[in-house]
Design a protein around this motif. Structure first.
Motif, mmCIF file in Angstrom:
data_model
loop_
_atom_site.group_PDB
_atom_site.id
_atom_site.type_symbol
_atom_site.label_atom_id
_atom_site.label_comp_id
_atom_site.label_asym_id
_atom_site.label_seq_id
_atom_site.Cartn_x
_atom_site.Cartn_y
_atom_site.Cartn_z
ATOM 1 N N SER A 197 0.884 -1.209 -0.214
ATOM 2 C CA SER A 197 -0.071 -0.054 -0.123
ATOM 3 C C SER A 197 0.819 1.236 -0.025
ATOM 4 O O SER A 197 2.233 1.236 0.560
ATOM 5 N N ARG A 198 0.216 2.439 -0.532
ATOM 6 C CA ARG A 198 1.212 3.623 -0.468
ATOM 7 C C ARG A 198 1.444 4.036 0.986
ATOM 8 O O ARG A 198 2.538 4.524 1.180
ATOM 9 N N PHE A 225 4.327 2.039 2.031
ATOM 10 C CA PHE A 225 5.325 2.223 1.294
ATOM 11 C C PHE A 225 6.072 3.199 1.973
ATOM 12 O O PHE A 225 7.368 3.386 2.292
ATOM 13 N N THR A 226 5.251 4.417 2.195
ATOM 14 C CA THR A 226 5.766 5.827 2.566
ATOM 15 C C THR A 226 6.313 5.516 4.004
ATOM 16 O O THR A 226 7.536 6.190 4.296
#
Ligand code: 0WD
Length: 254
Positions: A108-109, A112-113
């Motif tokens: 997922s974004r 990831f971040t």
């Protein structure tokens, strides 16, 4: 041995007595270094406080690397106590364990971040502060894994993060080289720690390494500690921007 006699520095990432950071802390203390430790939150404070006591280490306070003010507070404590430092160990990584299994493509974004922030950017944030206190040169060390170079099952977004971490080591080494500050990484073989227990099929990965590594066993935190001693002491004065494998030789065959 007195390899680190007269040297002072910070070790970040001790969670308990199985942490790689703890293996490094013991090796450095044995060699005569003065050490400061941080902990992440009150739950870990209870674990880290007695460990700091064992090594007569300075407890430099709570540090969550996603909160810049806690990083600043740690370096203010070091400036107040010591004024100058010689080394920093960055042994910090995090990713949602639900994404350290299955397919990388499903990352997922948000995770990831977060993974990149805690596991990659934190080295740069810490190095920027350390540079100011390393007025007599210094050595900075981070921990990486072979999953940065080759696809390892389940390592997923953490492999992508470690690749970025290894690139950071090279860029930071160039930025700080003219101040005699060295930046290196140890690429450790798999070791059963708290962080590792979040990785899918970790026991299988460990066994696979034991069967296939040239030394036919897995590496210990004590061995990582001894190699860290080399990279953090003047023994490695001519070494920077390096990713040094301490993995019983697995990377030669894997
Ligand atoms: O097989 C292994 N264990 C390997 C680990 C092989 C190769 C490399 N490494 C790396 C890890 O990726 C990590 O960068 O070594 C480093 C140290 O990991 P470790 O010793 O395996 O794991 P652990 O004892 O769990 O320490 C990592 C600590 C955290 O522990 P938990 O388990 O509570 O997440 O990193 C710290 C925390 O203490 N940490 C943070 N510190 C400050 N701010 C944060 C944060 N936001 N998140 C995690």
């Amino acid at each position: 041995n007195g390899l680190m006699e007269g040297k002072r520095g910070l070790i970040m990432g001790v969670a308990n007595n199985r942490s790689i950071a703890w293996g490094i802390a013991k090796a450095l203390a044995d060699a005569g270094a003065e050490i400061a430790l941080t902990y992440q939150g009150d739950a870990l404070r209870k674990r880290v406080e007695p460990l700091a006591g064992e090594l007569d280490a300075l407890l430099a306070g709570h540090c969550d690397v996603t909160d810049e003010s806690t990083i600043d507070a740690v370096f203010e404590t070091l400036a107040a106590h010591w004024g100058q430092i010689d080394f920093v160990v960055h042994a910090i990584a995090f990713s949602d364990k639900d994404e350290l299994t299955g397919r990388y493509v499903e990352t997922s974004r948000a995770n990831f971040t977060k993974t990149m922030d805690i596991s990659v950017f934190s080295l740069t944030a810490i190095t920027a502060r350390a540079e100011k206190l390393m007025t007599d040169g210094g050595s900075i060390l981070t921990l990486t894994y072979y999953g940065a170079e080759k696809v390892m099952p389940h390592y997923n977004v953490m492999g992508v993060a470690k690749a970025a971490l290894e690139a950071s080591v090279r860029y930071l080494a160039v930025d700080l080289g003219n101040k005699a500050i060295r930046v290196n990484a140890i690429s450790a073989g798999p070791i059963k720690t708290l962080a590792a227990s979040g990785i899918g099929d970790f026991r299988y990965i460990l066994k696979w390494n034991e069967y296939n590594a040239p030394l036919k066993r897995s590496v210990s935190v004590e061995e990582v500690g001894q190699s860290a001693l080399y990279l953090l002491s003047d023994m490695s004065k001519g070494v920077t921007g390096e990713v040094h494998h301490v993995d019983c030789g697995y990377h030669t065959v894997g």
